[in-house]
Design an enzyme around this catalytic site. Sequence first.
Site, PDB file in Angstrom:
ATOM      1  N   ALA A  70     -57.238 -55.135 109.772  1.00 43.47           N
ATOM      2  CA  ALA A  70     -57.411 -56.095 108.673  1.00 43.47           C
ATOM      3  C   ALA A  70     -56.487 -55.738 107.506  1.00 43.47           C
ATOM      4  CB  ALA A  70     -58.863 -56.191 108.227  1.00 43.47           C
ATOM      5  N   HIS A  71     -55.222 -55.562 107.822  1.00 44.63           N
ATOM      6  CA  HIS A  71     -54.224 -55.332 106.789  1.00 44.63           C
ATOM      7  C   HIS A  71     -52.826 -55.594 107.375  1.00 44.63           C
ATOM      8  CE1 HIS A  71     -54.528 -51.114 108.561  1.00 44.63           C
ATOM      9  NE2 HIS A  71     -53.244 -51.379 108.689  1.00 44.63           N
TER      10      HIS A  71
END
Length: 143
Positions: A51-52
Amino acid sequence: MSLVDVRWIELRGSEDPRGKLGFVEGERDLPFAIRRAYFLYEVQPGQSRGAHAHRELRSLFLAMYGAFDLLLDDGRERKTFRLDDPRRGLFVPRMIWRDLHDFTPGAVCLVLASDWYDETDYYRYYEDFLAAVRAETEVLPTP
Ligand code: TYD
């Protein structure tokens, strides 16, 4: 960067009656020198990681044991890759949002990375990442 720049990299290795061995050399097998390795393990059922996106970091993802899904998003389209072979890594260039999920029990993900850990290299909010992609791809109107 776009998903077109994502690619599978088959690692070299050797196999004989004793078993199998795989190896990878920075700059020779990968389009970058390896400055860091990190690994994800004991991922709990139903949990995801990632999630980045990274401003500059380039990485090779490997499933050392078991399998997992790697969802990649270049800000325009997204695609999910299943990693399940320790000799077949996925090269992820800079500026790609990633999400790792659906780990099989005991799965181990190894990541070979082009640089040391640097929190300032991260986009941790998808909206910030999208804005940066748009800024990079913005075409100035012709006068
Ligand atoms: P993080 O990158 O947020 O994990 P995820 O892949 O799930 O997004 O890293 C989790 C924590 O570990 C965070 O506090 C930073 C630290 N960390 C390091 O110190 N060095 C590293 O090489 C990595 C990958 C993480």
